[in-house]
Design a protein around this motif. Structure first.
Motif, PDB file in Angstrom:
ATOM      1  N   ASN A 213       1.863   6.712  -6.847  1.00 19.43           N
ATOM      2  CA  ASN A 213       0.619   7.568  -7.507  1.00 19.43           C
ATOM      3  C   ASN A 213       0.452   8.979  -7.049  1.00 19.43           C
ATOM      4  O   ASN A 213      -0.345   9.444  -6.916  1.00 19.43           O
ATOM      5  N   GLN A 214       1.909   9.385  -6.580  1.00 16.42           N
ATOM      6  CA  GLN A 214       1.640  10.900  -5.938  1.00 16.42           C
ATOM      7  C   GLN A 214       0.859  11.986  -6.632  1.00 16.42           C
ATOM      8  O   GLN A 214       0.333  12.628  -6.339  1.00 16.42           O
TER       9      GLN A 214
ATOM     10  N   TRP B 234       2.158   1.703  -3.271  1.00 23.88           N
ATOM     11  CA  TRP B 234       1.150   2.272  -4.373  1.00 23.88           C
ATOM     12  C   TRP B 234       0.965   3.908  -4.157  1.00 23.88           C
ATOM     13  O   TRP B 234       1.307   4.620  -5.182  1.00 23.88           O
ATOM     14  N   TYR B 235       0.850   4.240  -2.888  1.00 22.33           N
ATOM     15  CA  TYR B 235       0.947   5.587  -2.720  1.00 22.33           C
ATOM     16  C   TYR B 235       2.204   6.423  -3.167  1.00 22.33           C
ATOM     17  O   TYR B 235       1.997   7.576  -3.715  1.00 22.33           O
ATOM     18  N   ASP B 236       3.172   5.997  -2.841  1.00 26.35           N
ATOM     19  CA  ASP B 236       4.450   6.475  -3.302  1.00 26.35           C
ATOM     20  C   ASP B 236       4.377   6.781  -4.927  1.00 26.35           C
ATOM     21  O   ASP B 236       4.928   7.710  -5.437  1.00 26.35           O
TER      22      ASP B 236
ATOM     23  N   LEU C 113      -2.588  11.370  -6.951  1.00 28.33           N
ATOM     24  CA  LEU C 113      -3.315  11.610  -5.535  1.00 28.33           C
ATOM     25  C   LEU C 113      -3.317  13.086  -5.467  1.00 28.33           C
ATOM     26  O   LEU C 113      -4.428  13.605  -4.641  1.00 28.33           O
TER      27      LEU C 113
ATOM     28  N   GLU D   5       0.748  -1.319  -0.063  1.00 29.49           N
ATOM     29  CA  GLU D   5      -0.029   0.056  -0.004  1.00 29.49           C
ATOM     30  C   GLU D   5       0.903   1.486   0.109  1.00 29.49           C
ATOM     31  O   GLU D   5       0.654   1.921  -0.981  1.00 29.49           O
TER      32      GLU D   5
END
Length: 91
Positions: free
Chosen positions: A9-10, A5-7, A13, A2
């Motif tokens: 898709n910055q 993924w956040y890293d 986001l 997770e």
């Protein structure tokens, strides 16, 4: 996974965050859902909590979030196992 993924898709986001700020729908995660999810209190052995904290840190998560994730996963696995038993009649 997770956190990765956040890293990765910055920019997407950030675009979502900017849109939400512009249209007034920006909310805080847990606070926005507080009324939608019931609160449950469980007593855990202190050593289990410490272990969860260590494992959560390794995943870049808060330990409460990590505990919710592993409880959810265990419930899904148990449901799948029970479904298999019902279909085959074998344990």
């Amino acid at each position: 996974a997770e956190a990765r993924w956040y890293d990765e898709n910055q920019s997407a986001l950030l675009a979502q965050l900017e849109r939400a700020a512009k249209d007034g729908s920006l909310r805080r995660g847990t606070l926005a859902r507080r009324g939608l999810t019931p609160t449950t209190t469980i007593r855990l052995d202190p050593s289990d909590i410490e272990l969860a904290k260590l494992q959560a840190e390794a995943h870049g998560l808060r330990y409460q979030t990590y505990l919710k994730m592993i409880i959810h996963k265990a419930l899904l696995l148990e449901s799948a196992k029970n479904l298999k038993v019902k279909k085959t009649g074998k344990r």
